[in-house]
Design a protein around this motif. Structure first.
Motif, PDB file in Angstrom:
ATOM      1  N   THR A 125      -7.289  10.839   0.340  1.00  0.00           N
ATOM      2  CA  THR A 125      -8.371  10.091  -0.308  1.00  0.00           C
ATOM      3  C   THR A 125      -9.543  11.003  -0.642  1.00  0.00           C
ATOM      4  OG1 THR A 125      -7.812   8.017   0.808  1.00  0.00           O
ATOM      5  CG2 THR A 125     -10.070   8.238   0.007  1.00  0.00           C
ATOM      6  N   ARG A 126      -9.876  11.930   0.266  1.00  0.00           N
ATOM      7  CA  ARG A 126     -11.071  12.750   0.086  1.00  0.00           C
ATOM      8  C   ARG A 126     -10.904  13.823  -0.990  1.00  0.00           C
ATOM      9  NH1 ARG A 126     -10.513  12.933   5.597  1.00  0.00           N
ATOM     10  NH2 ARG A 126     -10.295  15.207   5.627  1.00  0.00           N
ATOM     11  N   LEU A 129     -11.997  12.711  -4.342  1.00  0.00           N
ATOM     12  CA  LEU A 129     -13.448  12.530  -4.323  1.00  0.00           C
ATOM     13  C   LEU A 129     -14.156  13.874  -4.449  1.00  0.00           C
ATOM     14  CD1 LEU A 129     -13.887   9.861  -1.474  1.00  0.00           C
ATOM     15  CD2 LEU A 129     -13.880   9.480  -3.953  1.00  0.00           C
ATOM     16  N   ARG A 132     -13.855  15.018  -8.112  1.00  0.00           N
ATOM     17  CA  ARG A 132     -14.757  14.317  -9.032  1.00  0.00           C
ATOM     18  C   ARG A 132     -16.198  14.759  -8.842  1.00  0.00           C
ATOM     19  NH1 ARG A 132     -11.214   9.830  -8.106  1.00  0.00           N
ATOM     20  NH2 ARG A 132     -12.553   8.891  -6.524  1.00  0.00           N
ATOM     21  N   GLN A 133     -16.578  15.021  -7.583  1.00  0.00           N
ATOM     22  CA  GLN A 133     -17.939  15.469  -7.329  1.00  0.00           C
ATOM     23  C   GLN A 133     -18.188  16.852  -7.929  1.00  0.00           C
ATOM     24  OE1 GLN A 133     -20.748  13.748  -5.548  1.00  0.00           O
ATOM     25  NE2 GLN A 133     -21.342  15.241  -7.095  1.00  0.00           N
ATOM     26  N   PHE A 199     -19.763  12.612   3.960  1.00  0.00           N
ATOM     27  CA  PHE A 199     -19.013  11.391   3.640  1.00  0.00           C
ATOM     28  C   PHE A 199     -19.518  10.221   4.480  1.00  0.00           C
ATOM     29  CE2 PHE A 199     -16.004  14.576   2.222  1.00  0.00           C
ATOM     30  CZ  PHE A 199     -15.376  13.983   1.129  1.00  0.00           C
ATOM     31  N   ARG A 210     -16.458   7.588   0.932  1.00  0.00           N
ATOM     32  CA  ARG A 210     -17.246   7.903  -0.262  1.00  0.00           C
ATOM     33  C   ARG A 210     -18.193   9.050   0.062  1.00  0.00           C
ATOM     34  NH1 ARG A 210     -22.480   5.865  -0.555  1.00  0.00           N
ATOM     35  NH2 ARG A 210     -23.104   4.619   1.262  1.00  0.00           N
ATOM     36  N   ILE A 211     -18.517   9.829  -0.932  1.00  0.00           N
ATOM     37  CA  ILE A 211     -19.415  10.966  -0.744  1.00  0.00           C
ATOM     38  C   ILE A 211     -20.860  10.492  -0.769  1.00  0.00           C
ATOM     39  CG2 ILE A 211     -20.288  13.088  -1.807  1.00  0.00           C
ATOM     40  CD1 ILE A 211     -17.432  13.719  -2.667  1.00  0.00           C
TER      41      ILE A 211
END
Length: 317
Positions: A125-126, A129, A132-133, A199, A210-211
């Motif tokens: 999952t991370r 994320l 995308r960050q 996170f 989520r970040i």
């Protein structure tokens, strides 16, 4: 003021400097040493207000660190630039890059919610994320560019791990003997990796992570997106296994990021960052053990680095 532990104690001149940047009536009521920093001492300061409410700030102190002034100036500039953007970065409170007021060069910033997560669980999952960050960071177009990126590793300073695939490492070292390929410049964090990303994640619901923040902007630079991606890839490979290092560049492109078109150009940046890590494996492994990964001995990290570099070279064959 109470200290969480002896290492959390703030030196007298620095304490006075911090106090001058607080609101009227505020005072430091607690300090806590935070783990994870390699170049800086990091402390969370709990600030108490006259009405009994509290807020947290973070103090970064560079003790006996070469080029601390440059790093702190770059971090201060980056935090100022990032204010108002979609990138969740801390706010700058004050900076003393030359230790004009503190015992050592220091930076005071706002505290962000969340925590670093270095565990294997929830990684699937991370990683998207993180990708995308990083794409969002590279999309920034500052009016004033930070300085051009630097790479300190050379073909002559690489430390080949004991028992490594000698042929693969020799071939990798030959890759970075060549001139850097052309690139389109991007705004780089330059140390984007799980240890610098916060996170919000519940242990019972890792898929809902989520970040909440990206920290440590002291190496902010202008250069190829591939270099930031390569750095995060190397860290993922050493933390979680070589396959995750290879996966990150895919995740970055899936998130809309653009990397070098030619495979040999991508390889140059990937190999350069992997080999750079060879010079600091012991320190990196120690930092991660202190952060809650006791199984990451120096030898384990060396083996993962060898596996990653070998996989990169095999992919080109």
């Amino acid at each position: 003021m109470t200290n969480h532990d002896e290492a959390a104690a703030v030196r007298p001149l620095t304490l006075a400097w911090v106090s001058r940047h607080l609101e009227a009536g505020e005072r430091i009521v607690k300090t806590e040493a935070l783990h994870g920093g390699i170049t800086a001492e990091i402390r969370r300061l709990t600030i108490g207000a006259p009405d009994g409410s509290t807020r947290d700030l973070v103090l970064r102190t560079f003790v006996n660190v070469e080029h601390a002034e440059d790093g702190l100036n770059r971090e201060a500039d980056a935090l100022t630039l990032l204010t108002g953007t979609d990138v969740p970065a801390p706010g700058l409170v004050a900076v003393d890059p030359t230790a004009a007021h503190c015992e050592y060069p220091s930076l005071l910033r706002t505290h962000l919610a969340g925590r670093t997560v270095l565990d294997d669980e929830g990684l699937e999952t991370r990683v998207p994320l993180l990708a995308r960050q990083l794409v969002a960071i590279h999309a920034l177009r500052p009016a004033v560019r930070p300085r051009e990126y630097v790479t300190l590793t050379t073909a002559d300073t690489v430390v080949t791990p004991k028992g490594a695939d000698a042929a693969a490492w020799a071939a990798a070292i030959d890759v970075i003997r060549k001139p850097a390929p052309p690139y389109e410049g991007r705004f780089l964090h330059r140390d984007f990796q799980p240890g610098n990303v916060l996170f919000d994640v519940l242990p019972s619901r890792p898929a809902d992570a989520r970040i909440t923040g990206v920290v440590d902007w002291a190496a902010t630079s202008w250069g190829p997106a591939d270099l930031d991606v390569a750095h995060c890839s190397t860290n993922l490979a050493l933390l979680h296994g070589p396959a995750w290092g290879l996966r990150f560049s895919e995740a970055y492109e899936e998130a809309g990021g653009v990397l070098a078109a030619a495979a040999n150009e991508r390889l140059y940046w990937q190999v350069r960052d992997g080999l750079a890590c060879s010079e600091e494996v012991q320190q990196v492994a120690k930092t991660w053990r202190e952060a809650g990964r006791p199984e990451l001995t120096t030898r384990t990290v060396e083996e993962r680095l060898n596996g990653y570099v070998t996989a990169l070279m095999d992919a080109l064959a």
